[in-house]
Design a protein around this motif. Sequence first.
Motif, PDB file in Angstrom:
ATOM      1  N   LEU A 221      -2.699  11.124   2.371  1.00 53.21           N
ATOM      2  CA  LEU A 221      -3.097  12.377   1.739  1.00 53.21           C
ATOM      3  C   LEU A 221      -4.579  12.362   1.383  1.00 53.21           C
ATOM      4  O   LEU A 221      -5.268  13.371   1.513  1.00 53.21           O
ATOM      5  CB  LEU A 221      -2.237  12.623   0.497  1.00 53.21           C
ATOM      6  CG  LEU A 221      -0.799  13.015   0.840  1.00 53.21           C
ATOM      7  CD1 LEU A 221       0.098  12.865  -0.376  1.00 53.21           C
ATOM      8  CD2 LEU A 221      -0.752  14.443   1.368  1.00 53.21           C
TER       9      LEU A 221
ATOM     10  N   PRO B 229       2.010  11.657   6.701  1.00 54.81           N
ATOM     11  CA  PRO B 229       2.595  10.835   7.767  1.00 54.81           C
ATOM     12  C   PRO B 229       3.981  11.298   8.202  1.00 54.81           C
ATOM     13  O   PRO B 229       4.652  10.600   8.929  1.00 54.81           O
ATOM     14  CB  PRO B 229       2.661   9.449   7.120  1.00 54.81           C
ATOM     15  CG  PRO B 229       2.831   9.726   5.667  1.00 54.81           C
ATOM     16  CD  PRO B 229       2.204  11.068   5.382  1.00 54.81           C
TER      17      PRO B 229
ATOM     18  N   ASN C  20       1.072  20.932  -2.197  1.00 49.80           N
ATOM     19  CA  ASN C  20       1.441  19.705  -1.526  1.00 49.80           C
ATOM     20  C   ASN C  20       2.317  18.873  -2.456  1.00 49.80           C
ATOM     21  O   ASN C  20       1.849  18.217  -3.375  1.00 49.80           O
ATOM     22  CB  ASN C  20       0.194  18.930  -1.131  1.00 49.80           C
ATOM     23  CG  ASN C  20       0.569  17.785  -0.227  1.00 49.80           C
ATOM     24  OD1 ASN C  20       1.512  17.064  -0.514  1.00 49.80           O
ATOM     25  ND2 ASN C  20      -0.143  17.651   0.872  1.00 49.80           N
TER      26      ASN C  20
ATOM     27  N   PRO D 157       0.825  -1.203   0.000  1.00 53.20           N
ATOM     28  CA  PRO D 157       0.000   0.000   0.000  1.00 53.20           C
ATOM     29  C   PRO D 157       0.860   1.254   0.000  1.00 53.20           C
ATOM     30  O   PRO D 157       1.918   1.278   0.630  1.00 53.20           O
ATOM     31  CB  PRO D 157      -0.784  -0.105   1.310  1.00 53.20           C
ATOM     32  CG  PRO D 157       0.055  -0.964   2.183  1.00 53.20           C
ATOM     33  CD  PRO D 157       0.734  -1.941   1.260  1.00 53.20           C
ATOM     34  N   ASN D 158       0.457   2.268  -0.690  1.00 51.41           N
ATOM     35  CA  ASN D 158       1.170   3.542  -0.666  1.00 51.41           C
ATOM     36  C   ASN D 158       0.593   4.416   0.448  1.00 51.41           C
ATOM     37  O   ASN D 158      -0.459   5.018   0.319  1.00 51.41           O
ATOM     38  CB  ASN D 158       1.046   4.248  -2.011  1.00 51.41           C
ATOM     39  CG  ASN D 158       1.971   5.439  -2.053  1.00 51.41           C
ATOM     40  OD1 ASN D 158       2.027   6.217  -1.104  1.00 51.41           O
ATOM     41  ND2 ASN D 158       2.721   5.569  -3.132  1.00 51.41           N
ATOM     42  N   LEU D 159       1.318   4.418   1.552  1.00 53.11           N
ATOM     43  CA  LEU D 159       0.789   5.089   2.744  1.00 53.11           C
ATOM     44  C   LEU D 159       0.698   6.592   2.571  1.00 53.11           C
ATOM     45  O   LEU D 159      -0.156   7.243   3.153  1.00 53.11           O
ATOM     46  CB  LEU D 159       1.656   4.770   3.960  1.00 53.11           C
ATOM     47  CG  LEU D 159       1.688   3.309   4.382  1.00 53.11           C
ATOM     48  CD1 LEU D 159       2.372   3.179   5.723  1.00 53.11           C
ATOM     49  CD2 LEU D 159       0.281   2.732   4.468  1.00 53.11           C
ATOM     50  N   PHE D 160       1.613   7.150   1.783  1.00 48.22           N
ATOM     51  CA  PHE D 160       1.537   8.588   1.552  1.00 48.22           C
ATOM     52  C   PHE D 160       0.240   8.924   0.831  1.00 48.22           C
ATOM     53  O   PHE D 160      -0.487   9.831   1.212  1.00 48.22           O
ATOM     54  CB  PHE D 160       2.714   9.072   0.711  1.00 48.22           C
ATOM     55  CG  PHE D 160       3.874   9.500   1.550  1.00 48.22           C
ATOM     56  CD1 PHE D 160       3.671  10.164   2.744  1.00 48.22           C
ATOM     57  CD2 PHE D 160       5.167   9.236   1.148  1.00 48.22           C
ATOM     58  CE1 PHE D 160       4.746  10.569   3.524  1.00 48.22           C
ATOM     59  CE2 PHE D 160       6.243   9.628   1.915  1.00 48.22           C
ATOM     60  CZ  PHE D 160       6.027  10.291   3.106  1.00 48.22           C
ATOM     61  N   ALA D 161      -0.041   8.157  -0.233  1.00 43.84           N
ATOM     62  CA  ALA D 161      -1.253   8.414  -1.000  1.00 43.84           C
ATOM     63  C   ALA D 161      -2.479   8.258  -0.100  1.00 43.84           C
ATOM     64  O   ALA D 161      -3.389   9.081  -0.102  1.00 43.84           O
ATOM     65  CB  ALA D 161      -1.333   7.457  -2.179  1.00 43.84           C
TER      66      ALA D 161
ATOM     67  N   LEU E  55       3.241  12.115  -6.112  1.00 45.27           N
ATOM     68  CA  LEU E  55       2.563  10.829  -6.230  1.00 45.27           C
ATOM     69  C   LEU E  55       1.716  10.780  -7.487  1.00 45.27           C
ATOM     70  O   LEU E  55       1.640   9.761  -8.164  1.00 45.27           O
ATOM     71  CB  LEU E  55       1.724  10.566  -4.981  1.00 45.27           C
ATOM     72  CG  LEU E  55       2.574  10.240  -3.753  1.00 45.27           C
ATOM     73  CD1 LEU E  55       1.763  10.389  -2.486  1.00 45.27           C
ATOM     74  CD2 LEU E  55       3.148   8.833  -3.869  1.00 45.27           C
TER      75      LEU E  55
ATOM     76  N   PHE F 196       4.031  16.231  -1.950  1.00 42.35           N
ATOM     77  CA  PHE F 196       3.854  14.782  -1.908  1.00 42.35           C
ATOM     78  C   PHE F 196       2.734  14.373  -2.858  1.00 42.35           C
ATOM     79  O   PHE F 196       2.877  13.462  -3.660  1.00 42.35           O
ATOM     80  CB  PHE F 196       3.509  14.300  -0.495  1.00 42.35           C
ATOM     81  CG  PHE F 196       4.722  13.950   0.299  1.00 42.35           C
ATOM     82  CD1 PHE F 196       5.807  13.330  -0.301  1.00 42.35           C
ATOM     83  CD2 PHE F 196       4.787  14.226   1.653  1.00 42.35           C
ATOM     84  CE1 PHE F 196       6.933  12.998   0.425  1.00 42.35           C
ATOM     85  CE2 PHE F 196       5.911  13.904   2.381  1.00 42.35           C
ATOM     86  CZ  PHE F 196       6.982  13.294   1.774  1.00 42.35           C
ATOM     87  N   ALA F 197       1.619  15.079  -2.757  1.00 43.37           N
ATOM     88  CA  ALA F 197       0.473  14.751  -3.610  1.00 43.37           C
ATOM     89  C   ALA F 197       0.869  14.898  -5.074  1.00 43.37           C
ATOM     90  O   ALA F 197       0.581  14.042  -5.913  1.00 43.37           O
ATOM     91  CB  ALA F 197      -0.695  15.672  -3.281  1.00 43.37           C
TER      92      ALA F 197
ATOM     93  N   ALA G 169       7.330  -1.102   6.805  1.00 45.50           N
ATOM     94  CA  ALA G 169       6.449   0.072   6.791  1.00 45.50           C
ATOM     95  C   ALA G 169       6.967   1.145   5.843  1.00 45.50           C
ATOM     96  O   ALA G 169       6.187   1.854   5.215  1.00 45.50           O
ATOM     97  CB  ALA G 169       6.324   0.639   8.208  1.00 45.50           C
TER      98      ALA G 169
ATOM     99  N   GLY H  93       8.959   1.243   0.108  1.00 44.51           N
ATOM    100  CA  GLY H  93       7.860   1.214  -0.847  1.00 44.51           C
ATOM    101  C   GLY H  93       6.746   2.140  -0.415  1.00 44.51           C
ATOM    102  O   GLY H  93       6.538   3.188  -1.027  1.00 44.51           O
ATOM    103  N   PRO H  94       6.049   1.808   0.672  1.00 45.40           N
ATOM    104  CA  PRO H  94       4.926   2.660   1.062  1.00 45.40           C
ATOM    105  C   PRO H  94       5.310   4.104   1.353  1.00 45.40           C
ATOM    106  O   PRO H  94       4.561   5.019   1.039  1.00 45.40           O
ATOM    107  CB  PRO H  94       4.408   1.984   2.333  1.00 45.40           C
ATOM    108  CG  PRO H  94       4.798   0.570   2.181  1.00 45.40           C
ATOM    109  CD  PRO H  94       6.108   0.579   1.453  1.00 45.40           C
ATOM    110  N   LEU H  95       6.452   4.346   1.957  1.00 44.15           N
ATOM    111  CA  LEU H  95       6.784   5.718   2.358  1.00 44.15           C
ATOM    112  C   LEU H  95       7.965   6.309   1.613  1.00 44.15           C
ATOM    113  O   LEU H  95       8.207   7.500   1.672  1.00 44.15           O
ATOM    114  CB  LEU H  95       7.077   5.778   3.862  1.00 44.15           C
ATOM    115  CG  LEU H  95       5.851   5.819   4.756  1.00 44.15           C
ATOM    116  CD1 LEU H  95       6.273   5.720   6.203  1.00 44.15           C
ATOM    117  CD2 LEU H  95       5.061   7.090   4.522  1.00 44.15           C
TER     118      LEU H  95
END
Lengths: 341, 341
Positions: free
Chosen positions: A54, A60, B48, A47-51, B54, B50-51, B111, B114-116
């Motif tokens: 957001l 995070p 943003n 899972p993409n936790l940032f996405a 992504l 990050f957004a 955690a 990949g996810p972060l």
Amino acid sequence: MPTLIDIARRTGVSGATVSNVLRGRGSVSVKTAERVRSAANELGYRPNLFARALAEGRAPTIALFFTNITNPFYAQFTLEAEHAARRRDHFLLVCNAARPDGTLDTAYLDAVAGPLSEGLIVLGSDLGRKNLLSMLPAGVPAVLSIWEAPDAYPSKPCVTVDFRAAGRLAAEHLLELRHGSIAILTGGTSGVPIHNMRLAGAVAALRQAGIDLPKARIVVDEDSIGGGYRAACRLLESDPHITALLATNDLLAIGALQAAAERGCPVPRALSIVGITDIWMAAEMRPALTTVDIATASLAEGSVNLLLDLIADPDGVPSDALRVVGAPRLIRRASTAPPST
Amino acid sequence: MPTLIDIARRTGVSGATVSNVLRGRGSVSVKTAERVRSAANELGYRPNLFARALAEGRAPTIALFFTNITNPFYAQFTLEAEHAARRRDHFLLVCNAARPDGTLDTAYLDAVAGPLSEGLIVLGSDLGRKNLLSMLPAGVPAVLSIWEAPDAYPSKPCVTVDFRAAGRLAAEHLLELRHGSIAILTGGTSGVPIHNMRLAGAVAALRQAGIDLPKARIVVDEDSIGGGYRAACRLLESDPHITALLATNDLLAIGALQAAAERGCPVPRALSIVGITDIWMAAEMRPALTTVDIATASLAEGSVNLLLDLIADPDGVPSDALRVVGAPRLIRRASTAPPST
């Protein structure tokens, strides 16, 4: 890396259904849920936790600003802040605001504050003096940590230590050992001390015991090992009767230990030295450094928690909030003893 | 914080139009563009990143894993890696993988990887020994940095230093000063050295000069100041004829300096001590430590660049890529001199 869409394609369901299954939401048949989960496993989906964060309107990450992480106290604070952030499902961006030439990279603040992290912790009075604070973008939650002069920045919540008590404890320890000829080493530039509260606490405790330190017995130098070495050399040269040095920071105290060793002045037999902070190096010195532990872990955790509270409810924390965390305590090691008579 | 939607509401245009204006894309009338920009200013809108990243299929963060940032070398590497990442528009997440009890937090890797963050740098051989590597999720770009035993991990690209040359330089310096009675302090646990290549380089240089170190002249202890102190005490007690100590790490060398001082053995007059790494503390010691600089800044920059290359093109970097960066060089300071006769 595989996405929700890849899983949806493989299982023949919608992306929304895949999302519901993987996040344990909505209503999906057991059979479909199983197919989605096994496809996610086969594809190695992560899972993409940032996405996700957001999409839920939160980031995070929190950012930690200091001049330079090679300062051992900042490294230790970073370690503890990272543990504290993790306990609350956040991750830490480290931001060394000092450029290699020593000037401050204020554009960095602008790049990170808001766009990359929901909030920031500004660590250390040195950043305040360099006016990083005046450049904080409005509306971005920020917490000042280990601020020695909270009155000077009334517009941001602060987390601090009772530095006055830390200074007092160091002085009282020397008084208890019956030292009468004491001098203080303190950090600062151009003769202006930055450890104001520690210094005030130590001076007040000495005064209460009837010792009024002459100005020459308080030396200000760079807040580093080298600064402590220079300050101690100056003090010991100018006054051979000094029996104890109080340093307002451990780096200064470590420099003082070196100055004593080089002069063939045995510590603690001929000279006692006490520091403040309890950085990891203090215990590793020979003799091991007596110091005042300022509870770095509590300070870091308190800073992270105040920032996350502020992010969660910007109106719930007054802008002049001042949280004093931990309680300084004396750590008796081998660098202090009664004066030899 | 205000969003695109807030700006759209205030100006009466669509969110897509606002987005186009703020990112300089699409075709929007000059008048509308001006209205959008002034509304963004008034509201204090901050993009943003990050957004945005992504949405464009990339994350602006990379993660740096090590056991514990309070190790001065790791802190220095972090500082340099952060500068290098910034030059390429990335930000650094710090991940202390060692829990307070010393065990490894492998869930952390899961955690973050990949996810972060799009990729990670795993720093230090100690993490490899603790098997962090076997837990790296497949498909997540990862680079090993400062690996002392690259052969042991053939499946990940490595960035390293010519540690063999570093060991050789330290030994050759002592030989040049005409030391014949040399001993080596090296880091490791349970008697197993972790600085394999530095040790091999030093041993080979001595052998070439006709000195075959007996086993008792190579002491393995914890890779720390305390470990160096213990190892040096053992060596100096067992053999008073030793005139020079070569430590495969500066922390060990600093411990050896302390052991010498405590035994009243003047450095460098009676004992020379040379380290490897050139952490910031080396220059701050008294006497200042002679050491071999391993070009930490190049190592950090090389690691960040290799990782970003790997992220940009996973097939462009072979999994067994080994980049050797920088060139170790001797830093002559005050802790070494010819043996007194």
